[in-house]
Design a protein around this motif. Structure first.
Motif, PDB file in Angstrom:
ATOM      1  N   LEU A 153      22.090  -8.514 -27.647  1.00  0.00           N
ATOM      2  CA  LEU A 153      20.864  -8.961 -26.979  1.00  0.00           C
ATOM      3  C   LEU A 153      19.965  -7.795 -26.600  1.00  0.00           C
ATOM      4  CD1 LEU A 153      21.785 -11.936 -24.627  1.00  0.00           C
ATOM      5  CD2 LEU A 153      20.607 -11.959 -26.806  1.00  0.00           C
ATOM      6  N   ILE A 154      20.556  -6.705 -26.144  1.00  0.00           N
ATOM      7  CA  ILE A 154      19.737  -5.541 -25.810  1.00  0.00           C
ATOM      8  C   ILE A 154      19.009  -5.037 -27.053  1.00  0.00           C
ATOM      9  CG2 ILE A 154      19.836  -3.126 -25.075  1.00  0.00           C
ATOM     10  CD1 ILE A 154      22.082  -3.988 -23.128  1.00  0.00           C
ATOM     11  N   GLY A 155      19.711  -4.969 -28.183  1.00  0.00           N
ATOM     12  CA  GLY A 155      19.084  -4.511 -29.428  1.00  0.00           C
ATOM     13  C   GLY A 155      17.977  -5.437 -29.896  1.00  0.00           C
ATOM     14  N   LEU A 156      18.250  -6.755 -29.896  1.00  0.00           N
ATOM     15  CA  LEU A 156      17.229  -7.717 -30.323  1.00  0.00           C
ATOM     16  C   LEU A 156      16.030  -7.707 -29.368  1.00  0.00           C
ATOM     17  CD1 LEU A 156      19.460 -10.730 -31.435  1.00  0.00           C
ATOM     18  CD2 LEU A 156      18.041  -9.295 -32.910  1.00  0.00           C
ATOM     19  N   GLY A 157      16.298  -7.563 -28.087  1.00  0.00           N
ATOM     20  CA  GLY A 157      15.200  -7.518 -27.123  1.00  0.00           C
ATOM     21  C   GLY A 157      14.337  -6.283 -27.289  1.00  0.00           C
ATOM     22  N   LEU A 158      14.967  -5.133 -27.521  1.00  0.00           N
ATOM     23  CA  LEU A 158      14.194  -3.908 -27.731  1.00  0.00           C
ATOM     24  C   LEU A 158      13.379  -3.987 -29.015  1.00  0.00           C
ATOM     25  CD1 LEU A 158      16.729  -1.181 -26.572  1.00  0.00           C
ATOM     26  CD2 LEU A 158      14.667  -1.955 -25.395  1.00  0.00           C
ATOM     27  N   LEU A 159      13.950  -4.580 -30.070  1.00  0.00           N
ATOM     28  CA  LEU A 159      13.167  -4.788 -31.294  1.00  0.00           C
ATOM     29  C   LEU A 159      11.959  -5.681 -31.013  1.00  0.00           C
ATOM     30  CD1 LEU A 159      15.884  -5.346 -34.042  1.00  0.00           C
ATOM     31  CD2 LEU A 159      14.203  -3.506 -33.942  1.00  0.00           C
ATOM     32  N   HIS A 160      12.196  -6.732 -30.256  1.00  0.00           N
ATOM     33  CA  HIS A 160      11.118  -7.659 -29.910  1.00  0.00           C
ATOM     34  C   HIS A 160      10.015  -6.934 -29.143  1.00  0.00           C
ATOM     35  CE1 HIS A 160      10.526 -12.193 -29.228  1.00  0.00           C
ATOM     36  NE2 HIS A 160       9.382 -11.603 -29.063  1.00  0.00           N
TER      37      HIS A 160
ATOM     38  N   TYR B 166       6.862 -11.470 -43.647  1.00  0.00           N
ATOM     39  CA  TYR B 166       7.039 -11.358 -42.201  1.00  0.00           C
ATOM     40  C   TYR B 166       8.430 -11.851 -41.789  1.00  0.00           C
ATOM     41  CZ  TYR B 166       6.356 -12.536 -37.267  1.00  0.00           C
ATOM     42  OH  TYR B 166       6.490 -12.647 -35.913  1.00  0.00           O
ATOM     43  N   LEU B 167       8.793 -13.050 -42.267  1.00  0.00           N
ATOM     44  CA  LEU B 167      10.090 -13.624 -41.921  1.00  0.00           C
ATOM     45  C   LEU B 167      11.238 -12.799 -42.482  1.00  0.00           C
ATOM     46  CD1 LEU B 167       9.338 -17.415 -42.397  1.00  0.00           C
ATOM     47  CD2 LEU B 167       9.643 -16.184 -40.255  1.00  0.00           C
ATOM     48  N   LEU B 168      11.092 -12.288 -43.709  1.00  0.00           N
ATOM     49  CA  LEU B 168      12.137 -11.478 -44.320  1.00  0.00           C
ATOM     50  C   LEU B 168      12.347 -10.185 -43.544  1.00  0.00           C
ATOM     51  CD1 LEU B 168      14.061 -11.401 -46.739  1.00  0.00           C
ATOM     52  CD2 LEU B 168      12.294 -10.192 -48.002  1.00  0.00           C
ATOM     53  N   PHE B 169      11.262  -9.561 -43.116  1.00  0.00           N
ATOM     54  CA  PHE B 169      11.364  -8.330 -42.340  1.00  0.00           C
ATOM     55  C   PHE B 169      12.058  -8.582 -41.003  1.00  0.00           C
ATOM     56  CE2 PHE B 169       9.358  -5.393 -39.220  1.00  0.00           C
ATOM     57  CZ  PHE B 169       9.930  -4.211 -39.682  1.00  0.00           C
ATOM     58  N   ARG B 170      11.674  -9.663 -40.318  1.00  0.00           N
ATOM     59  CA  ARG B 170      12.304  -9.972 -39.034  1.00  0.00           C
ATOM     60  C   ARG B 170      13.777 -10.342 -39.211  1.00  0.00           C
ATOM     61  NH1 ARG B 170       8.521 -10.102 -34.496  1.00  0.00           N
ATOM     62  NH2 ARG B 170       6.703  -9.135 -35.421  1.00  0.00           N
ATOM     63  N   ALA B 171      14.106 -11.066 -40.281  1.00  0.00           N
ATOM     64  CA  ALA B 171      15.515 -11.397 -40.539  1.00  0.00           C
ATOM     65  C   ALA B 171      16.324 -10.134 -40.823  1.00  0.00           C
ATOM     66  CB  ALA B 171      15.612 -12.365 -41.711  1.00  0.00           C
ATOM     67  N   PHE B 172      15.744  -9.207 -41.571  1.00  0.00           N
ATOM     68  CA  PHE B 172      16.419  -7.936 -41.848  1.00  0.00           C
ATOM     69  C   PHE B 172      16.672  -7.177 -40.547  1.00  0.00           C
ATOM     70  CE2 PHE B 172      15.895  -3.334 -42.518  1.00  0.00           C
ATOM     71  CZ  PHE B 172      17.034  -3.090 -43.277  1.00  0.00           C
ATOM     72  N   LEU B 173      15.682  -7.152 -39.654  1.00  0.00           N
ATOM     73  CA  LEU B 173      15.850  -6.471 -38.369  1.00  0.00           C
ATOM     74  C   LEU B 173      16.942  -7.131 -37.529  1.00  0.00           C
ATOM     75  CD1 LEU B 173      12.178  -5.699 -37.291  1.00  0.00           C
ATOM     76  CD2 LEU B 173      13.891  -4.099 -38.130  1.00  0.00           C
ATOM     77  N   ALA B 174      17.008  -8.462 -37.542  1.00  0.00           N
ATOM     78  CA  ALA B 174      18.030  -9.163 -36.765  1.00  0.00           C
ATOM     79  C   ALA B 174      19.431  -8.852 -37.294  1.00  0.00           C
ATOM     80  CB  ALA B 174      17.769 -10.667 -36.793  1.00  0.00           C
ATOM     81  N   VAL B 175      19.588  -8.839 -38.616  1.00  0.00           N
ATOM     82  CA  VAL B 175      20.890  -8.505 -39.205  1.00  0.00           C
ATOM     83  C   VAL B 175      21.257  -7.064 -38.881  1.00  0.00           C
ATOM     84  CG1 VAL B 175      22.111  -8.184 -41.402  1.00  0.00           C
ATOM     85  CG2 VAL B 175      20.746 -10.246 -41.010  1.00  0.00           C
TER      86      VAL B 175
ATOM     87  N   VAL C 243       6.296 -10.309 -24.954  1.00  0.00           N
ATOM     88  CA  VAL C 243       6.835  -9.200 -24.142  1.00  0.00           C
ATOM     89  C   VAL C 243       7.817  -9.747 -23.105  1.00  0.00           C
ATOM     90  CG1 VAL C 243       6.227  -7.444 -22.437  1.00  0.00           C
ATOM     91  CG2 VAL C 243       4.878  -7.667 -24.524  1.00  0.00           C
ATOM     92  N   ILE C 244       7.456 -10.837 -22.451  1.00  0.00           N
ATOM     93  CA  ILE C 244       8.339 -11.426 -21.437  1.00  0.00           C
ATOM     94  C   ILE C 244       9.627 -11.928 -22.085  1.00  0.00           C
ATOM     95  CG2 ILE C 244       8.577 -13.302 -19.772  1.00  0.00           C
ATOM     96  CD1 ILE C 244       6.864 -10.926 -18.837  1.00  0.00           C
ATOM     97  N   LEU C 245       9.527 -12.553 -23.253  1.00  0.00           N
ATOM     98  CA  LEU C 245      10.737 -13.007 -23.938  1.00  0.00           C
ATOM     99  C   LEU C 245      11.622 -11.825 -24.327  1.00  0.00           C
ATOM    100  CD1 LEU C 245       9.271 -15.841 -26.211  1.00  0.00           C
ATOM    101  CD2 LEU C 245      10.643 -16.103 -24.133  1.00  0.00           C
ATOM    102  N   GLY C 246      11.009 -10.731 -24.759  1.00  0.00           N
ATOM    103  CA  GLY C 246      11.784  -9.528 -25.073  1.00  0.00           C
ATOM    104  C   GLY C 246      12.459  -8.956 -23.838  1.00  0.00           C
ATOM    105  N   LEU C 247      11.742  -8.920 -22.717  1.00  0.00           N
ATOM    106  CA  LEU C 247      12.327  -8.416 -21.472  1.00  0.00           C
ATOM    107  C   LEU C 247      13.464  -9.316 -20.985  1.00  0.00           C
ATOM    108  CD1 LEU C 247       9.141  -7.273 -19.523  1.00  0.00           C
ATOM    109  CD2 LEU C 247      10.945  -5.816 -20.432  1.00  0.00           C
ATOM    110  N   LEU C 248      13.300 -10.622 -21.096  1.00  0.00           N
ATOM    111  CA  LEU C 248      14.368 -11.543 -20.700  1.00  0.00           C
ATOM    112  C   LEU C 248      15.587 -11.379 -21.592  1.00  0.00           C
ATOM    113  CD1 LEU C 248      12.322 -14.774 -19.882  1.00  0.00           C
ATOM    114  CD2 LEU C 248      13.555 -13.320 -18.264  1.00  0.00           C
ATOM    115  N   THR C 249      15.373 -11.089 -22.868  1.00  0.00           N
ATOM    116  CA  THR C 249      16.486 -10.872 -23.786  1.00  0.00           C
ATOM    117  C   THR C 249      17.241  -9.595 -23.432  1.00  0.00           C
ATOM    118  OG1 THR C 249      15.281 -12.044 -25.531  1.00  0.00           O
ATOM    119  CG2 THR C 249      17.105 -10.644 -26.221  1.00  0.00           C
ATOM    120  N   VAL C 250      16.512  -8.512 -23.173  1.00  0.00           N
ATOM    121  CA  VAL C 250      17.165  -7.256 -22.773  1.00  0.00           C
ATOM    122  C   VAL C 250      17.913  -7.451 -21.456  1.00  0.00           C
ATOM    123  CG1 VAL C 250      16.753  -4.882 -22.028  1.00  0.00           C
ATOM    124  CG2 VAL C 250      15.560  -5.777 -24.015  1.00  0.00           C
TER     125      VAL C 250
END
Length: 198
Positions: A128-135, A88-97, A145-152
């Motif tokens: 931030l828009i990219g990370l928020g949309l991934l979230h 799980y953590l590896l997949f999320r780290a890959f998405l962040a990179v 969802v709220i954290l993702g919207l705040l990030t976007v």
């Protein structure tokens, strides 16, 4: 001074956005949100006076406080939402990179389209828009969802700050940030209200 803090601000945004994407502990998520708004404020300060840019920091921290207070008052607080596995953590780290690489490549295109936006602002905003949309694409839980919207919204605010320096716009965006936090706290509380009524 804001120019010298632009690169550290992008690093803060990447780290805090990555923590928001991967963490399931709400305390770590609220702390990461606070640091994220610090980075947003530093990049907005490239275009706005420091006094007006501080509105972003205050609104973001107040949104984090609203979400944190709502979570403290829910039954069963203190437990992570789910158990984290290494895959799980590896997949999320890959998405962040991956989001970081896309942000750096798209920032140059954005600067061509919007010359008023500086390179650090374009990079931080698109990141931030990219990370928020991934979230948003990876969760259905109200807090996430709220954290993702705040990030976007934070990414949008960075880019929009370079185009518009109105105090009224700063106030409206701060009101939207606080409104999202209040909606999130309500949505997190609704299931417990329904249990009490039954």
């Amino acid at each position: 001074m804001a120019q010298t803090l632009a690169i550290p601000a992008i690093i803060i945004l990447f780290l805090s956005g990555s923590i928001l994407l991967g963490s399931r502990d709400w305390r770590a998520s609220i702390t990461a949100l606070a640091f994220q708004y610090l980075g947003i404020t530093l990049l907005v300060a490239l275009s706005w006076p420091a006094e007006v840019a501080t509105v972003k920091l205050v609104a973001g921290w107040m949104a984090g406080a609203v979400l944190g207070l709502a979570l403290i008052n829910l039954p069963g607080d203190g437990k992570p939402e789910e158990i984290l596995t290494s895959s799980y953590l590896l997949f999320r780290a890959f998405l962040a990179v991956l989001a970081g690489l896309v942000a750096f490549s798209l920032a140059e295109v954005l600067i061509i389209w919007l010359p008023a936006v500086s390179e650090p602002q374009a990079t931080g905003g698109v990141l931030l828009i990219g990370l928020g949309l991934l979230h948003l694409g990876l969760t259905t839980r109200p807090l996430r969802v709220i954290l993702g919207l705040l990030t976007v919204l934070g990414g949008f605010e960075i880019i929009y700050a370079a185009l518009e320096d109105s105090i009224l716009v700063a106030g409206l965006l701060a009101a939207i940030t606080l409104g999202l936090a209040m909606v999130g706290s309500y949505l997190m509380s609704v299931p417990y209200f329904e249990e009490v009524e039954e």
